[in-house]
Design a protein around this motif. Structure first.
Motif, PDB file in Angstrom:
ATOM      1  N   LEU A   1      27.724  17.106  10.679  1.00 25.84           N
ATOM      2  CA  LEU A   1      28.646  16.945  11.806  1.00 25.84           C
ATOM      3  C   LEU A   1      29.974  17.631  11.485  1.00 25.84           C
ATOM      4  N   PRO A   2      30.557  18.355  12.433  1.00 32.50           N
ATOM      5  CA  PRO A   2      31.789  19.114  12.163  1.00 32.50           C
ATOM      6  C   PRO A   2      32.946  18.279  11.614  1.00 32.50           C
ATOM      7  N   SER A   3      33.067  17.026  12.061  1.00 37.71           N
ATOM      8  CA  SER A   3      34.193  16.202  11.598  1.00 37.71           C
ATOM      9  C   SER A   3      33.821  15.298  10.426  1.00 37.71           C
ATOM     10  N   PHE A   4      32.609  15.456   9.904  1.00 37.65           N
ATOM     11  CA  PHE A   4      32.173  14.603   8.789  1.00 37.65           C
ATOM     12  C   PHE A   4      33.097  14.766   7.585  1.00 37.65           C
ATOM     13  N   HIS A   5      33.512  13.629   7.018  1.00 36.96           N
ATOM     14  CA  HIS A   5      34.296  13.650   5.787  1.00 36.96           C
ATOM     15  C   HIS A   5      33.518  13.050   4.627  1.00 36.96           C
ATOM     16  N   SER A   6      32.961  11.864   4.815  1.00 35.95           N
ATOM     17  CA  SER A   6      32.237  11.211   3.727  1.00 35.95           C
ATOM     18  C   SER A   6      31.383  10.087   4.284  1.00 35.95           C
ATOM     19  N   LEU A   7      30.407   9.674   3.482  1.00 41.91           N
ATOM     20  CA  LEU A   7      29.595   8.521   3.864  1.00 41.91           C
ATOM     21  C   LEU A   7      29.233   7.723   2.626  1.00 41.91           C
ATOM     22  N   SER A   8      28.937   6.480   2.856  1.00 41.04           N
ATOM     23  CA  SER A   8      28.454   5.593   1.803  1.00 41.04           C
ATOM     24  C   SER A   8      27.247   4.859   2.356  1.00 41.04           C
TER      25      SER A   8
ATOM     26  N   VAL B   1      30.616   5.677   7.580  1.00 44.66           N
ATOM     27  CA  VAL B   1      30.847   7.117   7.683  1.00 44.66           C
ATOM     28  C   VAL B   1      32.276   7.340   8.148  1.00 44.66           C
ATOM     29  N   TYR B   2      32.978   8.258   7.503  1.00 38.19           N
ATOM     30  CA  TYR B   2      34.310   8.657   7.956  1.00 38.19           C
ATOM     31  C   TYR B   2      34.216  10.002   8.671  1.00 38.19           C
ATOM     32  N   LEU B   3      34.748  10.032   9.875  1.00 33.70           N
ATOM     33  CA  LEU B   3      34.882  11.266  10.640  1.00 33.70           C
ATOM     34  C   LEU B   3      36.367  11.589  10.724  1.00 33.70           C
ATOM     35  N   VAL B   4      36.755  12.794  10.313  1.00 35.45           N
ATOM     36  CA  VAL B   4      38.166  13.184  10.279  1.00 35.45           C
ATOM     37  C   VAL B   4      38.305  14.599  10.822  1.00 35.45           C
ATOM     38  N   SER B   5      39.230  14.789  11.758  1.00 29.55           N
ATOM     39  CA  SER B   5      39.424  16.113  12.347  1.00 29.55           C
ATOM     40  C   SER B   5      40.770  16.177  13.058  1.00 29.55           C
ATOM     41  N   GLU B   6      41.283  17.391  13.212  1.00 21.71           N
ATOM     42  CA  GLU B   6      42.484  17.586  14.024  1.00 21.71           C
ATOM     43  C   GLU B   6      42.158  17.481  15.509  1.00 21.71           C
TER      44      GLU B   6
ATOM     45  N   LEU C   1      26.178  10.574  15.948  1.00 22.37           N
ATOM     46  CA  LEU C   1      25.832   9.708  14.818  1.00 22.37           C
ATOM     47  C   LEU C   1      25.092   8.462  15.302  1.00 22.37           C
ATOM     48  N   ARG C   2      25.621   7.822  16.334  1.00 25.92           N
ATOM     49  CA  ARG C   2      24.985   6.606  16.849  1.00 25.92           C
ATOM     50  C   ARG C   2      23.592   6.906  17.421  1.00 25.92           C
ATOM     51  N   GLU C   3      23.435   8.047  18.033  1.00 27.27           N
ATOM     52  CA  GLU C   3      22.126   8.415  18.578  1.00 27.27           C
ATOM     53  C   GLU C   3      21.125   8.630  17.441  1.00 27.27           C
ATOM     54  N   TYR C   4      21.559   9.308  16.397  1.00 30.76           N
ATOM     55  CA  TYR C   4      20.689   9.546  15.243  1.00 30.76           C
ATOM     56  C   TYR C   4      20.325   8.234  14.553  1.00 30.76           C
ATOM     57  N   GLU C   5      21.274   7.306  14.536  1.00 29.79           N
ATOM     58  CA  GLU C   5      21.068   6.034  13.844  1.00 29.79           C
ATOM     59  C   GLU C   5      19.967   5.193  14.490  1.00 29.79           C
ATOM     60  N   LYS C   6      19.665   5.449  15.757  1.00 34.19           N
ATOM     61  CA  LYS C   6      18.654   4.659  16.466  1.00 34.19           C
ATOM     62  C   LYS C   6      17.283   4.743  15.805  1.00 34.19           C
ATOM     63  N   THR C   7      16.994   5.872  15.169  1.00 35.73           N
ATOM     64  CA  THR C   7      15.690   6.034  14.511  1.00 35.73           C
ATOM     65  C   THR C   7      15.787   6.040  12.987  1.00 35.73           C
ATOM     66  N   LEU C   8      17.007   6.006  12.466  1.00 32.45           N
ATOM     67  CA  LEU C   8      17.199   6.119  11.023  1.00 32.45           C
ATOM     68  C   LEU C   8      16.476   5.028  10.250  1.00 32.45           C
ATOM     69  N   TYR C   9      16.648   3.782  10.653  1.00 30.42           N
ATOM     70  CA  TYR C   9      16.135   2.665   9.864  1.00 30.42           C
ATOM     71  C   TYR C   9      14.628   2.483  10.023  1.00 30.42           C
ATOM     72  N   SER C  10      14.116   2.732  11.224  1.00 33.34           N
ATOM     73  CA  SER C  10      12.665   2.626  11.414  1.00 33.34           C
ATOM     74  C   SER C  10      11.934   3.706  10.633  1.00 33.34           C
ATOM     75  N   ASP C  11      12.598   4.837  10.402  1.00 32.81           N
ATOM     76  CA  ASP C  11      11.977   5.933   9.652  1.00 32.81           C
ATOM     77  C   ASP C  11      11.894   5.650   8.156  1.00 32.81           C
ATOM     78  N   ILE C  12      12.807   4.831   7.640  1.00 30.26           N
ATOM     79  CA  ILE C  12      12.848   4.623   6.185  1.00 30.26           C
ATOM     80  C   ILE C  12      12.334   3.256   5.754  1.00 30.26           C
ATOM     81  N   CYS C  13      12.047   2.376   6.721  1.00 28.31           N
ATOM     82  CA  CYS C  13      11.628   1.011   6.377  1.00 28.31           C
ATOM     83  C   CYS C  13      10.187   0.741   6.789  1.00 28.31           C
TER      84      CYS C  13
END
Length: 418
Positions: free
Chosen positions: A359-366, A388-393, A405-417
């Motif tokens: 993502l263009p404004s992505f700074h970091s994630l944990s 996730v931190y998003l930082v941009s001018e 990010l929220r749209e991607y998250e909809k399938t994130l957990y079902s894919d890994i669990c």
């Protein structure tokens, strides 16, 4: 390892507290770790980096023994790394006779939410009407006398929305009480009492401060958004607030009164405030750093951060006292986004987070979980998967990336669990 007789003691250097010792070490001083319990809380254990310390002392209930361990050192300051270290840090600092100690008599008021409210009331500072008891019938009588729903039922000394329930009916109050009473909180402590409080309606803010000798500095302010799921407030995101915004001055003017009332004269403060139609009212204040943050993201947005400001208040005292009233500007828009898992399961494969990283404004994630860990449905900060931190001018870029990010998250957990 470098060794210096002049040391700082960090009590429970977990979560954001893990960043304190490296910064102190980089300035040529050594750090000693004081562990407040025999076993580190499992959720905190991965964040403890023992190599940052020349010594680890495990507290066994005898403060005199801790003092004895420190006789060969010159202790400059005692800093709580997280909430579990607040009271012990106060006790040790006062036992050592350090001039950077906060008033020990108000130590519990800086953790116990009901005592905190009473302290504000004593100083005639706007506060939320509340009541505490370990008897359900007394809680219900208070609610009936209060005469207005919703009300908030929560533990006295937990954090991160743990156990917090917004109740719209007397039966919900009963259920919330039973879910809290005699149950362990996120700090592995038994809830021996339950608190019920007036519901505060308005916009929630986070105000992070650092104090030295009673001089308070606002480091950053965040506007916080939550979603309610079955009456449980779940963190969504927080966005940085610019000093030019109307509520900024009201917030720091109010929180300085709170810090004075609680006698937080030295150290970090992390406060949650509701801006109501009657003005700012405290939700709670913690005499510590904000948890679960990335200081580098905050520094990118403001040019300062909670951790470095705290350390500088000790190591560059004169500079801090000369500049504490200077307000940090906002250089970039920032959004601290909390990941939210809608379900539970065992993680069977590593998550593919590249779509977030790109993502263009992505700074970091944990991301807090690994393959083989049990991922649980998010109900508080104790069990959220990460952030996730998003930082941009560009503010719109941050908003656009957040939606992706929220749209991607909809399938994130079902894919890994499984």
């Amino acid at each position: 390892m470098r060794f210096n007789k002049k040391v700082f003691v960090i009590v429970d250097a977990y979560t954001t507290g893990k960043f304190v010792a490296p910064l102190i070490n980089a300035n040529g001083y050594s750090c000693i770790h004081l562990q407040s319990s025999k076993e580190i809380i499992p959720a905190f254990a991965p964040t403890f980096i023992e190599s940052n310390f020349i010594k680890n002392i495990i507290y066994d209930g005898e403060i005199r023994l801790v003092v004895k361990h420190l006789l060969d050192f010159e202790v400059i300051g005692v800093i709580p790394g997280t909430e579990t270290g607040v009271i012990l840090a106060d006790l040790l600092s006062n036992s050592l006779g350090l001039h950077t100690s906060n008033n020990l008599q108000l130590s519990h008021a800086r953790r116990n939410k009901h005592e905190m409210v009473n302290c504000l009331a004593k100083h005639e500072i706007p506060h939320a009407k509340s009541f505490q008891s370990n008897h359900l019938d007394e809680i219900l009588r208070w609610v009936e006398g209060h005469g207005k729903f919703p009300v908030v039922v929560k533990p006295l000394s937990s954090a991160g929305s743990d156990g917090v329930k917004i109740c719209n009916h007397i039966n919900e109050v009963t259920n919330a009480f039973n879910a809290i009473m005699n149950v362990k909180d996120i700090f592995n402590e038994i809830n021996a009492t339950v608190m019920v409080q007036r519901f505060l309606d308005g916009q929630e803010y986070i105000v992070n401060t650092v104090s030295y000798d009673g001089k308070h500095k606002v480091v950053d302010i965040w506007r916080k958004f939550k979603n309610k799921v079955n009456g449980i407030p779940i963190n969504d995101y927080a966005e940085i607030v610019a000093p030019s915004e109307p509520d900024y001055v009201l917030l720091f003017t109010y929180i300085f009164k709170v810090l004075d009332a609680l006698e937080i004269k030295f150290g970090a403060g992390h406060s949650e405030i509701m801006m109501t139609e009657d003005g700012p009212i405290l939700i709670e204040t913690a005499a510590r750093l904000e948890g679960s943050i990335d200081p580098s993201a905050v520094h990118e947005a403001t040019g300062n951060n909670h951790v470095s400001c705290l350390v500088n208040s000790y190591l560059s005292r004169d500079e801090f006292l000369q500049s504490y009233s200077t307000i940090n500007g906002v250089k970039k828009y920032a959004r601290h986004t909390f990941l939210v898992s809608p379900s539970s399961g065992v993680i069977t494969k590593e998550p593919d987070l590249q779509s977030i990283i790109n993502l263009p404004s992505f700074h970091s994630l944990s991301f807090r979980f690994e393959r083989g860990n049990h991922l649980v449905k998010t109900t508080s900060l104790a069990d959220f998967p990460g952030f996730v931190y998003l930082v941009s001018e560009d503010r719109q870029q941050v908003e656009t990336d957040y939606q992706i990010l929220r749209e991607y998250e909809k399938t994130l957990y079902s894919d890994i669990c499984s």
